[in-house]
Design a protein around this motif. Structure first.
Motif, PDB file in Angstrom:
ATOM      1  N   GLY A 274     -77.857 -35.248-115.467  1.00  0.00           N
ATOM      2  CA  GLY A 274     -77.243 -36.532-115.774  1.00  0.00           C
ATOM      3  C   GLY A 274     -75.815 -36.377-116.257  1.00  0.00           C
ATOM      4  N   LYS A 275     -75.555 -35.366-117.060  1.00  0.00           N
ATOM      5  CA  LYS A 275     -74.207 -35.119-117.574  1.00  0.00           C
ATOM      6  C   LYS A 275     -73.263 -34.640-116.478  1.00  0.00           C
ATOM      7  CE  LYS A 275     -75.566 -34.275-122.365  1.00  0.00           C
ATOM      8  NZ  LYS A 275     -74.777 -35.425-122.893  1.00  0.00           N
ATOM      9  N   PHE A 276     -73.840 -34.059-115.407  1.00  0.00           N
ATOM     10  CA  PHE A 276     -73.025 -33.608-114.276  1.00  0.00           C
ATOM     11  C   PHE A 276     -73.103 -34.591-113.102  1.00  0.00           C
ATOM     12  CE2 PHE A 276     -73.403 -29.591-116.601  1.00  0.00           C
ATOM     13  CZ  PHE A 276     -72.112 -29.102-116.498  1.00  0.00           C
ATOM     14  N   ASP A 277     -73.256 -35.868-113.459  1.00  0.00           N
ATOM     15  CA  ASP A 277     -73.177 -36.978-112.489  1.00  0.00           C
ATOM     16  C   ASP A 277     -74.266 -36.947-111.423  1.00  0.00           C
ATOM     17  OD1 ASP A 277     -70.936 -37.772-113.874  1.00  0.00           O
ATOM     18  OD2 ASP A 277     -69.526 -36.823-112.482  1.00  0.00           O
ATOM     19  N   TYR A 278     -75.448 -36.455-111.804  1.00  0.00           N
ATOM     20  CA  TYR A 278     -76.600 -36.505-110.907  1.00  0.00           C
ATOM     21  C   TYR A 278     -77.711 -37.216-111.678  1.00  0.00           C
ATOM     22  CZ  TYR A 278     -79.945 -35.027-107.326  1.00  0.00           C
ATOM     23  OH  TYR A 278     -80.885 -35.005-106.305  1.00  0.00           O
ATOM     24  N   PRO A 279     -77.752 -38.548-111.619  1.00  0.00           N
ATOM     25  CA  PRO A 279     -78.648 -39.325-112.482  1.00  0.00           C
ATOM     26  C   PRO A 279     -80.113 -39.335-112.061  1.00  0.00           C
ATOM     27  CG  PRO A 279     -77.427 -40.794-111.043  1.00  0.00           C
ATOM     28  CD  PRO A 279     -76.883 -39.410-110.788  1.00  0.00           C
ATOM     29  N   ASP A 280     -80.437 -38.844-110.883  1.00  0.00           N
ATOM     30  CA  ASP A 280     -81.803 -38.955-110.373  1.00  0.00           C
ATOM     31  C   ASP A 280     -82.610 -37.671-110.554  1.00  0.00           C
ATOM     32  OD1 ASP A 280     -81.201 -41.556-109.494  1.00  0.00           O
ATOM     33  OD2 ASP A 280     -80.341 -40.763-107.637  1.00  0.00           O
ATOM     34  N   GLY A 281     -82.209 -36.844-111.500  1.00  0.00           N
ATOM     35  CA  GLY A 281     -82.900 -35.579-111.690  1.00  0.00           C
ATOM     36  C   GLY A 281     -84.367 -35.734-112.029  1.00  0.00           C
ATOM     37  N   SER A 282     -84.729 -36.794-112.744  1.00  0.00           N
ATOM     38  CA  SER A 282     -86.128 -36.988-113.141  1.00  0.00           C
ATOM     39  C   SER A 282     -87.040 -37.241-111.948  1.00  0.00           C
ATOM     40  CB  SER A 282     -86.236 -38.151-114.128  1.00  0.00           C
ATOM     41  OG  SER A 282     -85.754 -39.355-113.548  1.00  0.00           O
ATOM     42  N   GLU A 283     -86.454 -37.646-110.822  1.00  0.00           N
ATOM     43  CA  GLU A 283     -87.245 -37.923-109.624  1.00  0.00           C
ATOM     44  C   GLU A 283     -87.312 -36.713-108.690  1.00  0.00           C
ATOM     45  OE1 GLU A 283     -85.567 -41.356-107.808  1.00  0.00           O
ATOM     46  OE2 GLU A 283     -85.662 -42.562-109.640  1.00  0.00           O
ATOM     47  N   ALA A 284     -86.575 -35.693-108.991  1.00  0.00           N
ATOM     48  CA  ALA A 284     -86.535 -34.508-108.125  1.00  0.00           C
ATOM     49  C   ALA A 284     -87.751 -33.620-108.344  1.00  0.00           C
ATOM     50  CB  ALA A 284     -85.262 -33.708-108.389  1.00  0.00           C
ATOM     51  N   ASP A 285     -88.044 -32.800-107.341  1.00  0.00           N
ATOM     52  CA  ASP A 285     -89.121 -31.827-107.465  1.00  0.00           C
ATOM     53  C   ASP A 285     -88.787 -30.838-108.582  1.00  0.00           C
ATOM     54  OD1 ASP A 285     -91.570 -30.427-106.232  1.00  0.00           O
ATOM     55  OD2 ASP A 285     -90.056 -28.845-106.262  1.00  0.00           O
ATOM     56  N   LYS A 286     -89.741 -30.592-109.457  1.00  0.00           N
ATOM     57  CA  LYS A 286     -89.477 -29.746-110.626  1.00  0.00           C
ATOM     58  C   LYS A 286     -89.016 -28.345-110.236  1.00  0.00           C
ATOM     59  CE  LYS A 286     -92.361 -32.056-114.088  1.00  0.00           C
ATOM     60  NZ  LYS A 286     -92.349 -33.326-113.378  1.00  0.00           N
ATOM     61  N   ASP A 287     -89.521 -27.836-109.129  1.00  0.00           N
ATOM     62  CA  ASP A 287     -89.148 -26.474-108.717  1.00  0.00           C
ATOM     63  C   ASP A 287     -87.709 -26.392-108.214  1.00  0.00           C
ATOM     64  OD1 ASP A 287     -91.667 -25.502-109.364  1.00  0.00           O
ATOM     65  OD2 ASP A 287     -92.471 -25.844-107.347  1.00  0.00           O
ATOM     66  N   SER A 288     -87.119 -27.539-107.917  1.00  0.00           N
ATOM     67  CA  SER A 288     -85.754 -27.538-107.378  1.00  0.00           C
ATOM     68  C   SER A 288     -84.706 -27.923-108.415  1.00  0.00           C
ATOM     69  CB  SER A 288     -85.661 -28.504-106.186  1.00  0.00           C
ATOM     70  OG  SER A 288     -85.836 -29.848-106.614  1.00  0.00           O
ATOM     71  N   LEU A 289     -85.137 -28.223-109.640  1.00  0.00           N
ATOM     72  CA  LEU A 289     -84.208 -28.727-110.651  1.00  0.00           C
ATOM     73  C   LEU A 289     -83.086 -27.739-110.963  1.00  0.00           C
ATOM     74  CD1 LEU A 289     -86.622 -30.487-113.170  1.00  0.00           C
ATOM     75  CD2 LEU A 289     -84.859 -31.577-111.762  1.00  0.00           C
ATOM     76  N   LYS A 290     -83.430 -26.481-111.102  1.00  0.00           N
ATOM     77  CA  LYS A 290     -82.415 -25.486-111.437  1.00  0.00           C
ATOM     78  C   LYS A 290     -81.373 -25.370-110.337  1.00  0.00           C
ATOM     79  CE  LYS A 290     -82.026 -20.715-113.115  1.00  0.00           C
ATOM     80  NZ  LYS A 290     -82.799 -19.482-113.447  1.00  0.00           N
ATOM     81  N   ASP A 291     -81.822 -25.319-109.094  1.00  0.00           N
ATOM     82  CA  ASP A 291     -80.888 -25.219-107.975  1.00  0.00           C
ATOM     83  C   ASP A 291     -80.018 -26.468-107.878  1.00  0.00           C
ATOM     84  OD1 ASP A 291     -81.802 -22.704-107.248  1.00  0.00           O
ATOM     85  OD2 ASP A 291     -83.287 -23.488-105.837  1.00  0.00           O
ATOM     86  N   LEU A 292     -80.614 -27.636-108.122  1.00  0.00           N
ATOM     87  CA  LEU A 292     -79.841 -28.880-108.104  1.00  0.00           C
ATOM     88  C   LEU A 292     -78.768 -28.864-109.187  1.00  0.00           C
ATOM     89  CD1 LEU A 292     -82.593 -31.610-107.550  1.00  0.00           C
ATOM     90  CD2 LEU A 292     -80.738 -31.021-105.975  1.00  0.00           C
ATOM     91  N   LEU A 293     -79.131 -28.350-110.353  1.00  0.00           N
ATOM     92  CA  LEU A 293     -78.161 -28.282-111.447  1.00  0.00           C
ATOM     93  C   LEU A 293     -77.013 -27.354-111.089  1.00  0.00           C
ATOM     94  CD1 LEU A 293     -77.216 -28.922-114.303  1.00  0.00           C
ATOM     95  CD2 LEU A 293     -78.693 -27.078-115.132  1.00  0.00           C
ATOM     96  N   PHE A 294     -77.319 -26.211-110.499  1.00  0.00           N
ATOM     97  CA  PHE A 294     -76.256 -25.282-110.114  1.00  0.00           C
ATOM     98  C   PHE A 294     -75.310 -25.925-109.101  1.00  0.00           C
ATOM     99  CE2 PHE A 294     -78.550 -21.014-111.124  1.00  0.00           C
ATOM    100  CZ  PHE A 294     -78.499 -21.330-112.463  1.00  0.00           C
TER     101      PHE A 294
END
Length: 223
Positions: free
Chosen positions: A30-50
């Protein structure tokens, strides 16, 4: 009281698993302008953040993560200064407040991996060991201070803990810094221990032997 210390293994790592949680990843997204993180697959959260982090300049990204984790301990000016210094130096080893070293390490390594090496690569040390009393059975729980003092005889003279805290390590003086030097001390039986700290404080080359003895004396309180 005398103890025997048996080193089972020493591992040098560039990440402490499970420090960052899925909740951390969602909030940081959310702080890096990706507000839909809570809807993402948990296994992909780290890669999405990077991926989200990489869209920002390294210094700006560092300031965002520092603010997220350390806004209560650091001022805005300190955060801006550290975010700049992190690109050049291992701030997690050099910062004057030892109590922040652990958190700064985790932040540094998150950014190091997100930017594929633009930040310095710091390391942590994980030691699995057995610490057993030699003179009699005891139920006294060993603290971080106790463990560091028991390690004194097994560490090289060049070890930075021995050099900076000679009085506390080798004499019956108080050692409050031990709480921050050792990031974590785990044991289920007060016999087998898992120690986590920075390689800066304690590396493989600092431990002279896989077995050695240590002595705990009653600490004399300073007056």
């Amino acid at each position: 009281m005398k103890y025997k210390i048996e080193i089972e293994n020493i591992e040098i790592v560039d990440e402490i698993e499970k420090y960052w949680t899925n909740d951390d990843y969602v909030k940081l997204l959310g702080k890096f302008d990706y507000p839909d993180g809570s809807e993402a697959d948990k296994d992909s959260l780290k890669d999405l953040l990077f991926m989200a982090i990489s869209d920002f300049e390294p210094r700006e990204a560092a300031a965002i993560v520092l603010e997220y984790k350390l806004s209560e301990q650091l001022s805005d000016g300190q955060i801006q200064q550290i975010s700049s210094d992190m690109l050049i130096d291992k701030v997690c080893e050099e910062y004057r407040e030892i109590g922040l070293h652990s958190t700064l390490f985790h932040i540094n390594q998150l950014l190091f991996k997100a930017y594929n090496g633009k930040f310095p690569n710091a390391k942590a040390t994980i030691i699995n060991c057995k610490i057993s009393p030699l003179e009699s059975e005891t139920n006294d729980l060993l603290s971080k201070e106790n463990v560091l003092k028991l390690f004194a005889n097994g560490l090289s003279d060049s070890n930075i803990i021995n050099r900076l805290f000679d009085q506390a390590m080798h004499f019956n003086a108080t050692f409050p810094e031990a709480e921050d030097i050792l990031w974590d001390l785990e044991s289920t039986d007060n016999l087998n221990f898992k120690i986590t700290t920075s390689e800066y404080w304690l590396g493989k080359e600092d431990v002279l032997s896989s077995e050695f003895e240590g002595v705990l004396e009653e600490v004399k309180e300073e007056v």
